[in-house]
Design a protein around this motif. Structure first.
Motif, PDB file in Angstrom:
ATOM      1  N   ARG A  72      98.972  55.819  75.504  1.00  0.00           N
ATOM      2  CA  ARG A  72      98.041  54.849  76.091  1.00  0.00           C
ATOM      3  C   ARG A  72      97.993  53.552  75.314  1.00  0.00           C
ATOM      4  NH1 ARG A  72      95.532  54.714  80.456  1.00  0.00           N
ATOM      5  NH2 ARG A  72      95.425  56.640  81.567  1.00  0.00           N
ATOM      6  N   GLY A  73      98.446  53.592  74.052  1.00  0.00           N
ATOM      7  CA  GLY A  73      98.319  52.416  73.201  1.00  0.00           C
ATOM      8  C   GLY A  73      96.871  52.162  72.820  1.00  0.00           C
ATOM      9  N   ALA A  74      96.078  53.212  72.858  1.00  0.00           N
ATOM     10  CA  ALA A  74      94.652  53.090  72.532  1.00  0.00           C
ATOM     11  C   ALA A  74      94.459  53.232  71.034  1.00  0.00           C
ATOM     12  CB  ALA A  74      93.861  54.172  73.265  1.00  0.00           C
ATOM     13  N   PRO A  75      93.523  52.495  70.477  1.00  0.00           N
ATOM     14  CA  PRO A  75      93.228  52.676  69.044  1.00  0.00           C
ATOM     15  C   PRO A  75      92.699  54.086  68.789  1.00  0.00           C
ATOM     16  CG  PRO A  75      92.096  50.730  69.939  1.00  0.00           C
ATOM     17  CD  PRO A  75      92.701  51.467  71.095  1.00  0.00           C
ATOM     18  N   ALA A  76      93.040  54.648  67.633  1.00  0.00           N
ATOM     19  CA  ALA A  76      92.596  56.003  67.296  1.00  0.00           C
ATOM     20  C   ALA A  76      91.065  56.092  67.332  1.00  0.00           C
ATOM     21  CB  ALA A  76      93.119  56.397  65.921  1.00  0.00           C
ATOM     22  N   ALA A  77      90.363  55.043  66.909  1.00  0.00           N
ATOM     23  CA  ALA A  77      88.892  55.060  66.914  1.00  0.00           C
ATOM     24  C   ALA A  77      88.354  55.273  68.326  1.00  0.00           C
ATOM     25  CB  ALA A  77      88.338  53.768  66.323  1.00  0.00           C
ATOM     26  N   GLU A  78      88.982  54.643  69.312  1.00  0.00           N
ATOM     27  CA  GLU A  78      88.549  54.806  70.704  1.00  0.00           C
ATOM     28  C   GLU A  78      88.789  56.233  71.192  1.00  0.00           C
ATOM     29  OE1 GLU A  78      89.695  53.160  75.166  1.00  0.00           O
ATOM     30  OE2 GLU A  78      90.404  52.051  73.422  1.00  0.00           O
ATOM     31  N   VAL A  79      89.919  56.811  70.792  1.00  0.00           N
ATOM     32  CA  VAL A  79      90.242  58.177  71.200  1.00  0.00           C
ATOM     33  C   VAL A  79      89.263  59.162  70.555  1.00  0.00           C
ATOM     34  CG1 VAL A  79      92.010  59.975  71.224  1.00  0.00           C
ATOM     35  CG2 VAL A  79      92.674  57.575  71.531  1.00  0.00           C
ATOM     36  N   PHE A  80      88.958  58.963  69.275  1.00  0.00           N
ATOM     37  CA  PHE A  80      88.000  59.848  68.615  1.00  0.00           C
ATOM     38  C   PHE A  80      86.602  59.717  69.228  1.00  0.00           C
ATOM     39  CE2 PHE A  80      90.923  60.155  64.842  1.00  0.00           C
ATOM     40  CZ  PHE A  80      91.075  61.533  64.915  1.00  0.00           C
ATOM     41  N   ARG A  81      86.218  58.513  69.640  1.00  0.00           N
ATOM     42  CA  ARG A  81      84.914  58.344  70.302  1.00  0.00           C
ATOM     43  C   ARG A  81      84.881  59.123  71.619  1.00  0.00           C
ATOM     44  NH1 ARG A  81      85.483  52.751  68.825  1.00  0.00           N
ATOM     45  NH2 ARG A  81      84.246  52.397  66.960  1.00  0.00           N
ATOM     46  N   ALA A  82      85.984  59.069  72.356  1.00  0.00           N
ATOM     47  CA  ALA A  82      86.055  59.813  73.618  1.00  0.00           C
ATOM     48  C   ALA A  82      86.011  61.320  73.361  1.00  0.00           C
ATOM     49  CB  ALA A  82      87.314  59.423  74.388  1.00  0.00           C
ATOM     50  N   VAL A  83      86.699  61.776  72.325  1.00  0.00           N
ATOM     51  CA  VAL A  83      86.664  63.197  71.962  1.00  0.00           C
ATOM     52  C   VAL A  83      85.229  63.590  71.620  1.00  0.00           C
ATOM     53  CG1 VAL A  83      87.351  64.912  70.223  1.00  0.00           C
ATOM     54  CG2 VAL A  83      89.060  63.346  71.158  1.00  0.00           C
ATOM     55  N   TYR A  84      84.578  62.782  70.826  1.00  0.00           N
ATOM     56  CA  TYR A  84      83.192  63.051  70.424  1.00  0.00           C
ATOM     57  C   TYR A  84      82.302  63.193  71.654  1.00  0.00           C
ATOM     58  CZ  TYR A  84      78.588  62.321  68.351  1.00  0.00           C
ATOM     59  OH  TYR A  84      77.282  62.453  68.000  1.00  0.00           O
ATOM     60  N   LEU A  85      82.397  62.237  72.565  1.00  0.00           N
ATOM     61  CA  LEU A  85      81.567  62.271  73.771  1.00  0.00           C
ATOM     62  C   LEU A  85      81.845  63.524  74.593  1.00  0.00           C
ATOM     63  CD1 LEU A  85      79.613  61.031  75.834  1.00  0.00           C
ATOM     64  CD2 LEU A  85      81.550  59.760  76.756  1.00  0.00           C
ATOM     65  N   LEU A  86      83.109  63.836  74.803  1.00  0.00           N
ATOM     66  CA  LEU A  86      83.469  64.988  75.629  1.00  0.00           C
ATOM     67  C   LEU A  86      83.059  66.311  74.978  1.00  0.00           C
ATOM     68  CD1 LEU A  86      86.886  63.666  76.922  1.00  0.00           C
ATOM     69  CD2 LEU A  86      84.787  63.980  78.264  1.00  0.00           C
ATOM     70  N   LEU A  87      83.079  66.359  73.660  1.00  0.00           N
ATOM     71  CA  LEU A  87      82.582  67.553  72.976  1.00  0.00           C
ATOM     72  C   LEU A  87      81.061  67.665  73.109  1.00  0.00           C
ATOM     73  CD1 LEU A  87      84.675  67.440  69.669  1.00  0.00           C
ATOM     74  CD2 LEU A  87      84.796  69.199  71.439  1.00  0.00           C
ATOM     75  N   GLU A  88      80.381  66.542  72.974  1.00  0.00           N
ATOM     76  CA  GLU A  88      78.917  66.551  73.041  1.00  0.00           C
ATOM     77  C   GLU A  88      78.389  66.916  74.420  1.00  0.00           C
ATOM     78  OE1 GLU A  88      76.589  66.279  70.557  1.00  0.00           O
ATOM     79  OE2 GLU A  88      78.372  66.441  69.293  1.00  0.00           O
ATOM     80  N   VAL A  89      79.086  66.505  75.461  1.00  0.00           N
ATOM     81  CA  VAL A  89      78.617  66.845  76.808  1.00  0.00           C
ATOM     82  C   VAL A  89      79.152  68.197  77.267  1.00  0.00           C
ATOM     83  CG1 VAL A  89      78.280  64.441  77.478  1.00  0.00           C
ATOM     84  CG2 VAL A  89      80.440  65.576  78.058  1.00  0.00           C
ATOM     85  N   GLY A  90      79.955  68.832  76.422  1.00  0.00           N
ATOM     86  CA  GLY A  90      80.430  70.176  76.722  1.00  0.00           C
ATOM     87  C   GLY A  90      81.629  70.247  77.633  1.00  0.00           C
ATOM     88  N   ALA A  91      82.325  69.125  77.850  1.00  0.00           N
ATOM     89  CA  ALA A  91      83.507  69.123  78.706  1.00  0.00           C
ATOM     90  C   ALA A  91      84.739  69.629  77.966  1.00  0.00           C
ATOM     91  CB  ALA A  91      83.756  67.729  79.260  1.00  0.00           C
ATOM     92  N   LEU A  92      84.738  69.473  76.635  1.00  0.00           N
ATOM     93  CA  LEU A  92      85.807  69.982  75.786  1.00  0.00           C
ATOM     94  C   LEU A  92      85.176  70.828  74.689  1.00  0.00           C
ATOM     95  CD1 LEU A  92      88.101  66.838  75.203  1.00  0.00           C
ATOM     96  CD2 LEU A  92      88.525  68.776  76.730  1.00  0.00           C
ATOM     97  N   GLU A  93      85.992  71.729  74.143  1.00  0.00           N
ATOM     98  CA  GLU A  93      85.535  72.523  73.004  1.00  0.00           C
ATOM     99  C   GLU A  93      86.666  72.685  72.013  1.00  0.00           C
ATOM    100  OE1 GLU A  93      84.339  76.362  74.440  1.00  0.00           O
ATOM    101  OE2 GLU A  93      86.392  76.963  74.913  1.00  0.00           O
ATOM    102  N   LEU A  94      86.309  72.800  70.734  1.00  0.00           N
ATOM    103  CA  LEU A  94      87.280  73.078  69.691  1.00  0.00           C
ATOM    104  C   LEU A  94      87.370  74.584  69.526  1.00  0.00           C
ATOM    105  CD1 LEU A  94      86.217  70.319  67.202  1.00  0.00           C
ATOM    106  CD2 LEU A  94      88.482  70.538  68.220  1.00  0.00           C
ATOM    107  N   ARG A  95      88.586  75.074  69.439  1.00  0.00           N
ATOM    108  CA  ARG A  95      88.773  76.529  69.261  1.00  0.00           C
ATOM    109  C   ARG A  95      89.175  76.840  67.839  1.00  0.00           C
ATOM    110  NH1 ARG A  95      91.404  78.242  74.980  1.00  0.00           N
ATOM    111  NH2 ARG A  95      89.481  78.027  76.110  1.00  0.00           N
TER     112      ARG A  95
END
Length: 173
Positions: free
Chosen positions: A150-173
């Motif tokens: 995507r050419g996205a900055p890593a900070a933007e990707v980590f923010r998206a990961v954070y949001l998706l984990l917080e809303v329960g759409a993704l989980e870490l195994r």
């Protein structure tokens, strides 16, 4: 007072008259004609939003949420969307690299709740993460893939990961 919405005299009058309103501050402010109900609710929502978003800047500290505790009858109901607050809060987070450092080798998987992100504005990076998370690929590899493709900055990707984990759409195994 800080926002210069009411004067010191008006506030003193409200507090002096408060016993007549059974201690119900919002009702007193409205019935004394100092603020109309819509304006008061908007101001309270704005103040609550600002305070809640400030939490995302904390470096340390704790906050507790007590599920099922009923607010007092005089409390104003907030009209805030919790998902919107999380999305905005995630944008305020500084550097999540340290936060995610101990989790980089754990696989990221979608959950059954991923379909509930419809009303969220997760952007293309969030959608990409949802599409690529397979429960096998580690967080490190997934972030690197999205950054590269995507050419996205890593900070933007980590923010998206954070949001998706917080809303329960993704989980870490």
């Amino acid at each position: 007072l800080q926002q210069q919405v009411v004067t010191r005299g008006e506030l003193d009058m409200v507090f002096a008259m408060l016993p007549r309103f059974d201690g119900d501050l919002p009702r007193a402010v409205v019935q004394l004609g100092i603020l109309d109900e819509q304006r008061l609710a908007g101001l309270v929502d704005g103040l609550a939003r600002a305070r809640l978003l400030d939490l995302f800047r904390w470096q340390r500290g704790t906050l507790r949420f007590f599920r099922g505790v009923t607010p007092t009858p005089s409390a104003l109901r907030l009209r805030l969307d919790p998902y919107d607050l999380l999305r905005q809060g995630a944008q305020r987070l500084e550097d999540l690299t340290e936060h995610f450092a101990p989790l980089l080798d754990r696989p990221l998987a979608p959950t059954a709740a991923r379909g509930r992100v419809g009303p969220l504005s997760i952007g293309p990076v969030g959608h990409e993460l949802l599409a690529k998370a397979d429960g096998v690929t580690a967080l490190r590899g997934l972030v690197q893939r999205v950054v590269t493709e995507r050419g996205a900055p890593a900070a933007e990707v980590f923010r998206a990961v954070y949001l998706l984990l917080e809303v329960g759409a993704l989980e870490l195994r």
